[in-house]
Design a protein around this motif. Sequence first.
Motif, PDB file in Angstrom:
ATOM      1  N   SER A 224       0.933  -1.084   0.122  1.00  0.00           N
ATOM      2  CA  SER A 224       0.041   0.011  -0.099  1.00  0.00           C
ATOM      3  C   SER A 224       0.852   1.333  -0.111  1.00  0.00           C
ATOM      4  CB  SER A 224      -0.948   0.087   1.475  1.00  0.00           C
ATOM      5  OG  SER A 224      -0.148  -0.108   2.390  1.00  0.00           O
ATOM      6  N   PRO A 225       0.378   2.325  -0.446  1.00  0.00           N
ATOM      7  CA  PRO A 225       1.145   3.626  -0.578  1.00  0.00           C
ATOM      8  C   PRO A 225       0.916   4.361   0.847  1.00  0.00           C
ATOM      9  CG  PRO A 225      -0.927   3.928  -1.718  1.00  0.00           C
ATOM     10  CD  PRO A 225      -0.841   2.646  -1.211  1.00  0.00           C
ATOM     11  N   ASN A 226       1.869   5.243   0.904  1.00  0.00           N
ATOM     12  CA  ASN A 226       1.763   6.480   2.138  1.00  0.00           C
ATOM     13  C   ASN A 226       2.092   6.007   3.189  1.00  0.00           C
ATOM     14  OD1 ASN A 226       1.511   8.508  -0.120  1.00  0.00           O
ATOM     15  ND2 ASN A 226      -0.841   7.617   0.054  1.00  0.00           N
ATOM     16  N   SER A 244      -0.913   2.513   6.028  1.00  0.00           N
ATOM     17  CA  SER A 244      -1.833   2.691   4.898  1.00  0.00           C
ATOM     18  C   SER A 244      -2.508   1.216   4.749  1.00  0.00           C
ATOM     19  CB  SER A 244      -1.060   2.985   3.623  1.00  0.00           C
ATOM     20  OG  SER A 244      -2.103   3.203   2.608  1.00  0.00           O
ATOM     21  N   THR A 246      -5.503  -0.013   2.312  1.00  0.00           N
ATOM     22  CA  THR A 246      -6.329  -0.014   1.157  1.00  0.00           C
ATOM     23  C   THR A 246      -7.672  -0.668   1.169  1.00  0.00           C
ATOM     24  OG1 THR A 246      -5.028  -1.281  -0.207  1.00  0.00           O
ATOM     25  CG2 THR A 246      -4.272   0.976  -0.194  1.00  0.00           C
TER      26      THR A 246
END
Length: 285
Positions: A224-226, A244, A246
């Motif tokens: 997942s990003p961030n 993060s 999602t």
Amino acid sequence: MKTIKILFTALILSMTLFSCSDNDNDDPIPISENPLEDYNMLTSFKANNHSVEIYSEQQQFSVGYNELFFRIKDKVSDSYISNADVSWMPMMHMTEMTHSCPKSSVSTIEDKSVYTGYVVFQMAGNANEYWELTLEYTVEGQTYNATERIEVNAPTDGKKTVNVFMGSDDTRYVLAMMPIIPEVAVNDFSAQLFKMENMMSFPVVKNYKVHIDPRMPGMGNHSSPNNENLIFDTSSDTYMGKLSLTMTGYWKINLKLENEVGEVLKGEDITEENESSSLFFELEF
């Protein structure tokens, strides 16, 4: 005659008000509401003519991080003891040894009859091995001790929230995930790190770094990003970052622990050849 009646009436009224005032003063002082009524009482036990009540937001003593609250009731005065000097010691009795675990000091909340702190249990009890919790408290110069066996269980969801491991520096560590209510979002995420000095002492480890790499093994092991790695926060003695998530489901939060000079003490990077780290937390929602 009219004046006499007025004076007599005033006298009667004055006596009535005085009587009501006396009755009000004799009324018992209302017992305040239990400040822990919204929490779960995990256990209560008697010692030293006192009753100790232990509460938590959790349903049970559990492996991992436990924030606990307790009150000490004087059975003679039927009132709760405020501002006592309190310390505690959790102790695991194994078949061949005994040891303690990471724990905080004890403090009070706004209601000074409520004492609080946290304990990180590394393992569950069983029929032959069990935890005891000892409280030592001083009231008006008199010191008391109270010890009770407690039942520490594995998390009800079976997920891993604490790691006990030997680092590459030959130091044994305890890394515990702080409670989280996960959402499909970028969540605040935190953990606490301790080292074992000996069987009874587990001080907080400061200024390391905990790398996180959350993955969904059931969904192609995607990440997942961030995300933000966990950095030590001096005000809380906690490692804090961002997690993060999602989508809902099962997540393995792969971890890698670095010391203050960047040396990896435990954990591995996730690659196509290596799908998980040997150091991880789990959650599912």
